[in-house]
Design a protein around this motif. Structure first.
Motif, mmCIF file in Angstrom:
data_model
loop_
_atom_site.group_PDB
_atom_site.id
_atom_site.type_symbol
_atom_site.label_atom_id
_atom_site.label_comp_id
_atom_site.label_asym_id
_atom_site.label_seq_id
_atom_site.Cartn_x
_atom_site.Cartn_y
_atom_site.Cartn_z
ATOM 1 N N MET A 132 -2.701 4.943 -3.817
ATOM 2 C CA MET A 132 -1.483 4.179 -3.531
ATOM 3 C C MET A 132 -1.819 2.863 -2.847
ATOM 4 S SD MET A 132 1.884 5.203 -1.234
ATOM 5 C CE MET A 132 1.075 4.939 0.357
ATOM 6 N N GLY A 133 -2.854 2.860 -1.997
ATOM 7 C CA GLY A 133 -3.284 1.627 -1.354
ATOM 8 C C GLY A 133 -3.713 0.574 -2.354
ATOM 9 N N GLY A 134 -4.198 1.012 -3.523
ATOM 10 C CA GLY A 134 -4.532 0.079 -4.586
ATOM 11 C C GLY A 134 -3.283 -0.585 -5.151
ATOM 12 N N GLN A 135 -2.222 0.198 -5.358
ATOM 13 C CA GLN A 135 -0.976 -0.387 -5.866
ATOM 14 C C GLN A 135 -0.347 -1.310 -4.835
ATOM 15 O OE1 GLN A 135 1.598 2.329 -7.933
ATOM 16 N NE2 GLN A 135 3.317 0.908 -7.965
ATOM 17 N N LEU A 151 -10.073 -8.629 -4.310
ATOM 18 C CA LEU A 151 -9.492 -7.293 -4.319
ATOM 19 C C LEU A 151 -10.567 -6.276 -4.671
ATOM 20 C CD1 LEU A 151 -6.174 -7.704 -6.364
ATOM 21 C CD2 LEU A 151 -6.345 -7.243 -3.919
ATOM 22 N N VAL A 152 -10.547 -5.145 -3.979
ATOM 23 C CA VAL A 152 -11.372 -3.997 -4.340
ATOM 24 C C VAL A 152 -10.419 -2.804 -4.457
ATOM 25 C CG1 VAL A 152 -13.282 -2.475 -3.726
ATOM 26 C CG2 VAL A 152 -13.375 -4.904 -3.109
ATOM 27 N N LEU A 153 -10.381 -2.197 -5.624
ATOM 28 C CA LEU A 153 -9.445 -1.109 -5.905
ATOM 29 C C LEU A 153 -10.213 0.162 -6.234
ATOM 30 C CD1 LEU A 153 -7.098 -3.122 -8.295
ATOM 31 C CD2 LEU A 153 -6.879 -2.881 -5.813
ATOM 32 N N LEU A 154 -9.940 1.229 -5.504
ATOM 33 C CA LEU A 154 -10.610 2.506 -5.718
ATOM 34 C C LEU A 154 -9.601 3.520 -6.242
ATOM 35 C CD1 LEU A 154 -11.821 1.119 -2.880
ATOM 36 C CD2 LEU A 154 -13.396 3.036 -3.108
ATOM 37 N N GLY A 158 -0.966 2.622 -10.233
ATOM 38 C CA GLY A 158 -0.441 1.410 -10.834
ATOM 39 C C GLY A 158 -1.010 1.133 -12.210
ATOM 40 N N PHE A 159 -2.178 1.691 -12.526
ATOM 41 C CA PHE A 159 -2.752 1.531 -13.861
ATOM 42 C C PHE A 159 -2.158 2.550 -14.834
ATOM 43 C CE2 PHE A 159 -7.145 -0.624 -12.939
ATOM 44 C CZ PHE A 159 -6.494 -1.652 -12.290
ATOM 45 N N GLU A 160 -1.866 3.731 -14.350
ATOM 46 C CA GLU A 160 -1.226 4.759 -15.176
ATOM 47 C C GLU A 160 0.271 4.460 -15.223
ATOM 48 O OE1 GLU A 160 -0.919 9.649 -15.518
ATOM 49 O OE2 GLU A 160 -1.740 8.711 -13.712
ATOM 50 N N THR A 161 0.849 4.462 -16.412
ATOM 51 C CA THR A 161 2.263 4.138 -16.558
ATOM 52 C C THR A 161 3.084 5.403 -16.794
ATOM 53 O OG1 THR A 161 1.982 3.726 -18.939
ATOM 54 C CG2 THR A 161 1.755 1.844 -17.459
ATOM 55 N N PHE A 162 4.367 5.334 -16.418
ATOM 56 C CA PHE A 162 5.244 6.493 -16.498
ATOM 57 C C PHE A 162 6.566 6.114 -17.165
ATOM 58 C CE2 PHE A 162 2.383 7.242 -12.958
ATOM 59 C CZ PHE A 162 1.975 8.560 -13.184
ATOM 60 N N THR A 163 7.088 7.032 -17.963
ATOM 61 C CA THR A 163 8.356 6.827 -18.656
ATOM 62 C C THR A 163 9.516 7.198 -17.737
ATOM 63 O OG1 THR A 163 8.441 9.077 -19.515
ATOM 64 C CG2 THR A 163 7.228 7.445 -20.824
ATOM 65 N N GLU A 164 10.727 6.937 -18.204
ATOM 66 C CA GLU A 164 11.905 7.346 -17.452
ATOM 67 C C GLU A 164 11.950 8.861 -17.304
ATOM 68 O OE1 GLU A 164 14.102 5.695 -15.730
ATOM 69 O OE2 GLU A 164 13.084 3.816 -16.170
ATOM 70 N N ALA A 165 11.526 9.578 -18.356
ATOM 71 C CA ALA A 165 11.494 11.042 -18.286
ATOM 72 C C ALA A 165 10.498 11.502 -17.225
ATOM 73 C CB ALA A 165 11.146 11.629 -19.651
ATOM 74 N N ASP A 166 9.354 10.811 -17.151
ATOM 75 C CA ASP A 166 8.359 11.136 -16.121
ATOM 76 C C ASP A 166 8.948 10.924 -14.733
ATOM 77 O OD1 ASP A 166 6.450 11.634 -18.084
ATOM 78 O OD2 ASP A 166 5.592 9.608 -17.970
ATOM 79 N N ARG A 167 9.653 9.824 -14.562
ATOM 80 C CA ARG A 167 10.239 9.514 -13.257
ATOM 81 C C ARG A 167 11.271 10.567 -12.862
ATOM 82 N NH1 ARG A 167 10.441 3.976 -15.588
ATOM 83 N NH2 ARG A 167 8.604 2.870 -14.819
ATOM 84 N N ALA A 168 12.035 11.041 -13.848
ATOM 85 C CA ALA A 168 13.019 12.082 -13.577
ATOM 86 C C ALA A 168 12.340 13.376 -13.134
ATOM 87 C CB ALA A 168 13.872 12.328 -14.813
ATOM 88 N N TRP A 169 11.182 13.661 -13.726
ATOM 89 C CA TRP A 169 10.413 14.851 -13.342
ATOM 90 C C TRP A 169 9.985 14.761 -11.885
ATOM 91 C CZ3 TRP A 169 5.436 15.620 -11.587
ATOM 92 C CH2 TRP A 169 4.924 16.919 -11.665
ATOM 93 N N LEU A 235 6.782 4.549 -8.380
ATOM 94 C CA LEU A 235 7.409 4.658 -9.698
ATOM 95 C C LEU A 235 8.421 3.542 -9.952
ATOM 96 C CD1 LEU A 235 8.039 8.508 -9.699
ATOM 97 C CD2 LEU A 235 6.330 7.299 -11.069
ATOM 98 N N GLN A 236 9.181 3.198 -8.931
ATOM 99 C CA GLN A 236 10.260 2.228 -9.103
ATOM 100 C C GLN A 236 9.808 0.781 -8.982
ATOM 101 O OE1 GLN A 236 13.224 3.462 -6.258
ATOM 102 N NE2 GLN A 236 13.504 5.468 -7.226
ATOM 103 N N GLN A 237 8.589 0.575 -8.470
ATOM 104 C CA GLN A 237 8.060 -0.782 -8.354
ATOM 105 C C GLN A 237 6.687 -0.861 -9.026
ATOM 106 O OE1 GLN A 237 8.242 -1.504 -4.108
ATOM 107 N NE2 GLN A 237 10.457 -1.742 -4.126
ATOM 108 N N PRO A 238 6.653 -0.622 -10.346
ATOM 109 C CA PRO A 238 5.372 -0.637 -11.069
ATOM 110 C C PRO A 238 4.785 -2.038 -11.134
ATOM 111 C CG PRO A 238 7.196 -0.548 -12.617
ATOM 112 C CD PRO A 238 7.801 -0.392 -11.243
ATOM 113 N N VAL A 239 3.472 -2.091 -11.361
ATOM 114 C CA VAL A 239 2.788 -3.382 -11.410
ATOM 115 C C VAL A 239 2.085 -3.628 -12.746
ATOM 116 C CG1 VAL A 239 2.410 -3.526 -8.913
ATOM 117 C CG2 VAL A 239 0.729 -2.333 -10.343
#
Length: 317
Positions: A132-135, A151-154, A158-169, A235-239
């Motif tokens: 989450m610190g990466g996002q 930037l150093v990201l571990l 934020g790289f993995e994307t989620f659908t509306e159905a995923d967010r509902a889950w 989820l609500q503030q994707p990058v």
């Protein structure tokens, strides 16, 4: 395994809480940290706990992941402090930092870090973010602050994307009750999954032991109520769709054997390398390091590789 059981495993796995073994812990202020802790109050009245170690022309701010805290960076900071100024935060709501009725989304955390940088009058800073610190770091980079150098990201979220159905889950299953209901017998197995070979190394054993102690602190209920807000914030503030706007030189790490990214419940056919590449390829000035024999907790499993690669990256103009 039903959805509720599965999410209890994933939810606890991706949110280790790191403290040092003690017999009596009544509040987070009782937790012994590996570094001396300072505190400042930001203009929005948020109190932030941090450690400030080492010296050097380059200043690094370390941003932990979901459910983690400042001591999670111990291995890499012990090495990097020899050449760099290392400032390690407890995000608001975590560890020894303040708690409040806040949104705990990515914009909130980015606001706090930006205010923190100004409060300490830091002129040039590189951000180091895990999960989450990466996002959060990417959210800050999109603001293009003049003080941001690299930037150093571990294993960044934020790289993995989620659908509306995923967010509902997530909305249905990621709740305070789910986190609090994880049986003690399951907690150790859940921690194991953070590491290479799904086996917690001996020097990380305190993570499991102190996870049990943390449940007895006065802040635990607030902590459990906060975590779902953090998840919803990611989820609500994707990058992902804006990564191409980030011109900051970026170094990305993922463990080849990360069992938490991608989410195996929602995306069972997606590989960690695919997630890593689909994000890194969107960043114009970036490089990707896939760390062998390393799990999600790449800053622990892969500490030596992370430190060596960071030194080369940070010292390259």
């Amino acid at each position: 395994m039903n959805s509720r059981s599965a999410v209890m495993v994933w939810f606890t796995c991706i949110m280790p809480f790191f403290v040092y073994s003690q017999t009596q812990v009544k509040s987070m202020e009782d937790i012994r940290y590996p570094f001396a802790v300072k505190k400042i109050t930001l203009p929005n009245q948020v109190s932030v706990a941090y450690a400030d170690k080492g010296k050097g022309k380059t200043t690094l701010i370390f941003i932990h992941g979901l459910g983690s805290y400042l001591p999670a960076w111990k291995k890499v900071v012990e090495e990097l402090r020899q050449d760099y100024r290392c400032i390690v935060l407890d995000l608001p709501g975590y560890g020894k930092s303040g708690r409040g009725d806040w949104s705990y989304d990515m914009a909130f955390f980015a606001d706090c870090i930006e205010a923190f940088v100004k409060k300490l009058k830091l002129r040039k800073v590189s951000l180091v973010g895990h999960s989450m610190g990466g996002q959060i770091s990417l959210t800050l980079a999109l603001r293009q602050p003049q003080w941001l150098q690299k930037l150093v990201l571990l294993a960044p979220a934020g790289f993995e994307t989620f659908t509306e159905a995923d967010r509902a889950w997530f909305t249905q299953y990621v709740t305070p009750a789910v986190f609090k209901a994880t049986p003690v017998a399951q907690i150790e197995r859940n921690f194991d999954v953070n590491f290479y070979g799904a086996k917690m190394p001996a020097d990380a054993r305190f993570m499991y032991e102190d996870r049990l102690l943390m449940r007895e602190t006065a802040e635990f209920d607030k902590y459990c109520n906060m975590i779902p807000k953090c998840v919803q914030g990611m989820l609500q503030q994707p990058v992902f769709d804006r990564l191409a706007e980030i011109k900051t030189p970026t170094l990305v790490f993922y463990g080849n054997d990360d069992l938490l990214i991608p989410n195996r419940i929602l995306h069972p056919k997606l590989s960690v390398e695919a997630v890593a590449k689909q994000g890194q390829e969107q960043l114009p000035q970036s490089q990707l390091v896939m760390v062998p024999q390393c799990g999600h907790f790449v800053l622990w499993d892969g500490a030596k590789t992370v430190v060596k690669s960071m030194q080369i990256f940070l010292n390259t103009k």
